[in-house]
Design an enzyme around this catalytic site. Structure first.
Site, PDB file in Angstrom:
ATOM      1  N   GLU B  67       0.826  -1.222   0.000  1.00 17.50           N
ATOM      2  CA  GLU B  67       0.000   0.000   0.000  1.00 17.50           C
ATOM      3  C   GLU B  67       0.855   1.265   0.000  1.00 17.50           C
ATOM      4  O   GLU B  67       0.450   2.293  -0.539  1.00 17.50           O
ATOM      5  CB  GLU B  67      -0.951   0.003   1.192  1.00 17.50           C
ATOM      6  CG  GLU B  67      -2.090  -1.012   1.090  1.00 17.50           C
ATOM      7  CD  GLU B  67      -1.708  -2.401   1.572  1.00 17.50           C
ATOM      8  OE1 GLU B  67      -0.515  -2.617   1.910  1.00 17.50           O
ATOM      9  OE2 GLU B  67      -2.591  -3.278   1.603  1.00 17.50           O
ATOM     10  N   PHE B 129     -11.989  -7.107  13.937  1.00 14.90           N
ATOM     11  CA  PHE B 129     -10.885  -7.591  13.125  1.00 14.90           C
ATOM     12  C   PHE B 129     -10.490  -6.529  12.095  1.00 14.90           C
ATOM     13  O   PHE B 129     -11.338  -6.014  11.373  1.00 14.90           O
ATOM     14  CB  PHE B 129     -11.276  -8.898  12.417  1.00 14.90           C
ATOM     15  CG  PHE B 129     -10.191  -9.414  11.515  1.00 14.90           C
ATOM     16  CD1 PHE B 129      -8.972  -9.829  12.042  1.00 14.90           C
ATOM     17  CD2 PHE B 129     -10.380  -9.470  10.133  1.00 14.90           C
ATOM     18  CE1 PHE B 129      -7.965 -10.293  11.217  1.00 14.90           C
ATOM     19  CE2 PHE B 129      -9.375  -9.939   9.302  1.00 14.90           C
ATOM     20  CZ  PHE B 129      -8.159 -10.344   9.851  1.00 14.90           C
ATOM     21  N   GLN B 130      -9.229  -6.212  12.045  1.00 13.79           N
ATOM     22  CA  GLN B 130      -8.664  -5.209  11.132  1.00 13.79           C
ATOM     23  C   GLN B 130      -9.304  -3.833  11.289  1.00 13.79           C
ATOM     24  O   GLN B 130      -9.477  -3.103  10.324  1.00 13.79           O
ATOM     25  CB  GLN B 130      -8.730  -5.685   9.675  1.00 13.79           C
ATOM     26  CG  GLN B 130      -7.847  -6.898   9.456  1.00 13.79           C
ATOM     27  CD  GLN B 130      -7.625  -7.232   8.000  1.00 13.79           C
ATOM     28  OE1 GLN B 130      -8.487  -7.020   7.168  1.00 13.79           O
ATOM     29  NE2 GLN B 130      -6.450  -7.774   7.703  1.00 13.79           N
ATOM     30  N   LYS B 179     -17.661  -0.914   5.642  1.00 14.28           N
ATOM     31  CA  LYS B 179     -18.115  -1.926   4.691  1.00 14.28           C
ATOM     32  C   LYS B 179     -19.626  -1.858   4.442  1.00 14.28           C
ATOM     33  O   LYS B 179     -20.077  -2.009   3.307  1.00 14.28           O
ATOM     34  CB  LYS B 179     -17.728  -3.309   5.201  1.00 14.28           C
ATOM     35  CG  LYS B 179     -17.791  -4.378   4.142  1.00 14.28           C
ATOM     36  CD  LYS B 179     -17.128  -5.664   4.599  1.00 14.28           C
ATOM     37  CE  LYS B 179     -17.081  -6.671   3.453  1.00 14.28           C
ATOM     38  NZ  LYS B 179     -16.394  -7.918   3.852  1.00 14.28           N
ATOM     39  N   MET B 489      24.309   8.257   2.377  1.00 18.64           N
ATOM     40  CA  MET B 489      24.170   9.574   2.987  1.00 18.64           C
ATOM     41  C   MET B 489      24.499   9.523   4.476  1.00 18.64           C
ATOM     42  O   MET B 489      25.124  10.436   5.024  1.00 18.64           O
ATOM     43  CB  MET B 489      22.752  10.107   2.774  1.00 18.64           C
ATOM     44  CG  MET B 489      22.558  11.533   3.261  1.00 18.64           C
ATOM     45  SD  MET B 489      23.752  12.660   2.529  1.00 18.64           S
ATOM     46  CE  MET B 489      22.862  13.207   1.078  1.00 18.64           C
TER      47      MET B 489
END
Ligand SMILES: Cc1ncc(C[n+]2csc(CCOP(=O)(O)OP(=O)(O)O)c2C)c(N)n1
Ligand SMILES: [Mg+2]
Lengths: 191, 584
Positions: B67, B129-130, B179, B489
């Site tokens: 993502e 959940f999630q 949802k 760097m």
């Protein structure tokens, strides 16, 4: 600017030869009109945390129009930091208007309740102090009284100083709420 | 389904609204906003939206490997097109994986709209959940965010999200969609847009514009400092006119690369920590600094106390909060850079251009005194050589993406940027791993334009999985890994400021990147000999598909000039062991 003069900038970004105004830390009162929607308070509070601004107090409630809430925020800072606070607040989408009441003629109030220890001997004295502050005794037990005091911050703190000798068991304060004086509304006056 | 929705929406006013699922209303809203491409990964809470996309043939959904990559690709899409980039993720881990990309977009003012699934409304707050409080988590790194709690609010919220994201100062916006909101039916259509607490100001104040013109007329040593804001506002033409007509030299911030053609004699290249010596001298000496779409970031200003100490400052920015935040603006102008600079140009037409001949003379002396140089020692492959050659072989409109580190700074220094929207990199957040996903986003946004990426070995490894996206989408770009087997760097700072104590900056066990590329189905090259630079670059640029060059460079090469952190811009070092140029 005279040529070759060794100028510098102050850490605030202002050139040394320009006058730095309002560099002292003081208290500022901001009145913030916001949309009355979930999450607005955490957006505003989160902004203060994230930008490392200090809130002295924050009071919030619905306005005469239920679509809006008004927050009165007392913030510690100097002209530059508070200017940033105001600009950042304005960037919060549900913030409608930010008014700075610091230099304006405003009415400032807060409400505090003190639970003060007492015994039969001191009770009278406490009630006398309350009277002289136009404070109300709102609960009374044999060992403690609860006194409600309303006024500007100085008055509330003066009351606190007076009753400290008896033993303050508990305190709660609403934080400052402010409105502009006169005909104009707060949202019209502030800058 | 898509066809009917389209028809409905085009004749919206006459016809009665159709009932459709919240997810369909969402996709319909995206189309109304002109979305043609999105980047994302599916999952439980966002499945109803993907189910709508399954039948759709108008929006190209690009599945990414992570993502974070979806958010970076969306960022690049915005940088290239000026239109909002869109990314999708499921709730919980999908949503939190977007955060780095959102923060990156927030810092660099890129318009992206992130659509995240959320657990059903009745489960919010139960640690389902999630479930992650995406509104809370994303709040400090977005311009704004929305949790849509009712399917009837979908059309208006989508409209508002796009409007807020890409007007005023662009920024990331999150749309969190539970949802059930996606699944439930709604017949709501969008109403007239009304965002009461939000009204960006585009027109510069006429009095300030006059004052700016006066200051320019009177200046002896003016300097333009152009940033990403000038590019985003499409103000490059106006900046060029201001500079050319008045003989004003131009330096840019990192994100301002491309705002002014670097082959113009008035160009001083980049300012700041790894800016040119002459740009840093110029800013220290100038008597008028015209900041256009810049935020005076500490990497550009160096120590505030010695930044442009003699200069009156004109600051043009769309965001009032940027004015006098870091550097006090003597002439503040809030507005759209294109209009404001255009207005200043108009105002200057009735005035005399300042006489800057002496100043420009001084600048060419400094250009000679502090040239951009590197040493080609023996057989070592030098990064500057690779990048210069890449520049020679590509056209002016080529889009260059980078990772974060030394290679990014070399890419900024050694490739000449001539046109706006050709430099895409992570400036404010400095996000390693942005390179490959941004390259993918850029290529999909501009399929007919050449896209190259100058990446680092450490950076590349952070988002290497996106090669699978590039191969699947058959994207034609060339990615050069400037491979020093180091977090270069960091190594440079350790060498210069930490007594060569190389704590966890060495990467001795890296994979062979050309083989990695081949394993993904891309084409790989390994470049070690300076003699082969031309040949390998030619082949890679020629190859039609994702090309990955593992360019193994001299690991000891450092980025110079450098203004050490905490020092003033006048204290730059030209090379290791040199004292640089303290202006006395
Ligand atoms: C996500 C992330 N983690 C850590 C850093 C700190 N950091 C800045 S540059 C750098 C090294 C980059 O290495 P590489 O990609 O190989 O580039 P090089 O400097 O070697 O060219 C690191 C670790 C960062 N900027 N971003
Ligand atoms: Mg490296």
């Amino acid at each position: 600017m005279s040529k070759g003069a060794p100028t510098r900038r102050l850490p605030t970004g202002v050139r040394e030869d320009a006058v730095a105004r309002g560099a002292d830390e003081t208290e500022y009162t901001l009145s913030v009109l916001v949309e009355n929607k979930p999450g607005v308070l955490s957006r505003v509070a989160g902004l203060f945390t994230r930008r490392d601004f200090n809130i002295d107090s924050l009071a919030v409630g619905e306005t005469e129009n239920p679509e809006y809430s008004r927050m009165t925020i007392v913030v510690e800072g100097n002209d530059k930091t508070v200017e940033q606070v105001k600009k950042q607040l304005n960037k919060v989408i549900p913030v409608i208007k930010v008014s700075d009441l610091t230099d304006d003629d405003s009415v400032d109030r807060e409400l505090a309740m003190y639970k003060v220890a007492c015994d039969p001997e001191t009770r009278g004295e406490i009630m006398q102090i309350a009277n002289s502050f136009r404070a109300n005794v709102v609960d009374m037990g044999s060992n403690a009284v609860v006194v409600e005091v309303t006024g500007d911050t100085e008055k509330v703190e003066a009351f606190e100083d007076m009753v400290r000798q008896f033993g303050i068991k508990e305190t709660v304060r609403t934080g400052r709420i402010s409105l502009a004086r006169g005909e104009k509304t707060t949202d019209e006056t502030g800058n | 389904m898509s066809k009917t929705t389209r028809d409905t929406e085009e004749t919206e006013e006459e016809e009665a609204p159709t009932t459709r699922r919240g997810a369909e209303a969402l996709v319909e809203g995206l189309k109304q906003e002109g979305v043609d491409t999105m980047f994302g990964i599916t999952g439980g809470a966002i499945m109803p939206v993907y189910d709508v996309l399954y039948d759709d043939d108008e929006i190209n959904h690009v599945m990414m490997g992570h993502e974070q990559g979806a958010a970076h690709a969306a960022e690049a899409y915005h940088s290239v097109t000026g239109r909002p980039g869109v990314c999708l993720a499921t709730s919980g881990p999908g949503a939190t994986n977007l955060i780095t990309g959102l923060a990156d977009a927030d810092m660099d003012s890129r318009s992206i709209v992130a659509i995240t699934g959320q657990v059903p409304t009745e489960m919010i707050g139960n640690d389902a959940f999630q479930e992650t409080d995406m509104r809370g988590v994303s709040m400090p790194v977005t311009k704004h965010n929305y949790l849509i709690k009712d399917e009837d609010e979908v059309p208006d919220t989508v409209q508002e999200a796009f409007y807020v994201s890409n007007t005023g100062r662009p920024g990331p916006v999150v749309l969190d969609v539970p949802k059930d909101v996606s699944k439930n039916d709604t017949d709501a259509v969008r109403s007239e847009l009304n965002v009461e607490g939000y009204s960006p100001n585009y027109e510069g104040h006429p009095r300030q514009i006059k004052r700016a013109a006066e200051a320019i007329e009177e200046a002896d040593k003016p300097l333009i400092f152009a940033g990403g804001g000038a590019i985003m506002a499409d103000a490059a033409d106006e900046v060029r006119e201001l500079a050319n007509e008045n003989g004003i030299p131009v330096t840019t911030s990192l994100q301002g690369l491309g705002a002014f053609p670097e082959d113009n004699d008035l160009s001083l290249g980049m300012l700041g920590m790894h800016g040119t010596g002459y740009a840093n001298r110029a800013v220290t000496d100038c008597d008028l600094l015209i900041g256009i779409g810049v935020r005076f970031d500490d990497r550009a200003t160096g120590k505030i106390e010695s930044f442009a100490p003699h200069a009156k400052v004109i600051h043009i920015d769309i965001d009032p909060a940027e004015i006098s935040k870091n550097i006090h603006a003597d002439i503040p102008i809030v507005g759209d850079a294109k209009r404001v600079v255009g207005d200043i140009n108009d105002e200057m037409e009735e005035r005399d251009a300042p006489d800057t001949a002496d100043w420009l003379e001084k600048l060419s002396e400094w250009k000679e005194k502090y040239p951009m140089e590197y040493e080609q020692e023996g057989d070592d492959l030098k990064p500057q050589r690779v990048i210069e050659t890449l520049d020679d072989k590509t056209t002016d409109d080529t889009i260059v993406c980078t990772g974060v580190g030394q290679h990014q700074m070399w890419a900024a220094q050694w490739y000449e940027y001539q046109e706006p929207r050709t430099w895409i990199s992570s400036g404010g957040l400095g996000t390693m791993g942005c390179g490959l996903p941004m390259t993918i986003g850029a290529k999909l946004a501009a399929p007919d334009t050449e896209v190259v990426c100058i990446d680092g070995d450490g950076s590349f490894l952070m988002t290497v999985q996106e090669l699978t996206t590039a191969v699947r989408e058959e994207l034609d770009f060339t990615l050069v890994i400037i491979n020093n087997y180091y977090m270069g760097m960091v190594r440079q700072w350790q060498e210069l400021f930490q007594d060569e104590r190389y704590a966890e900056s060495e990467l001795p066990h890296l994979p062979e990147f050309d083989k990695i590329a081949e394993a993904f189905g891309a084409k790989g090259w390994r470049l070690t000999d300076p003699e082969n630079v031309d040949e390998v670059l030619d082949e890679a640029l020629e190859y039609d598909g994702p090309s990955v060059i593992d360019a193994v460079i001299d690991p000891n090469e450092n980025v110079f000039p450098m203004v050490p952190a905490g020092s003033g811009n006048d204290e730059f070092i030209m090379g290791k062991g040199t004292q640089g140029s303290r202006i006395s």
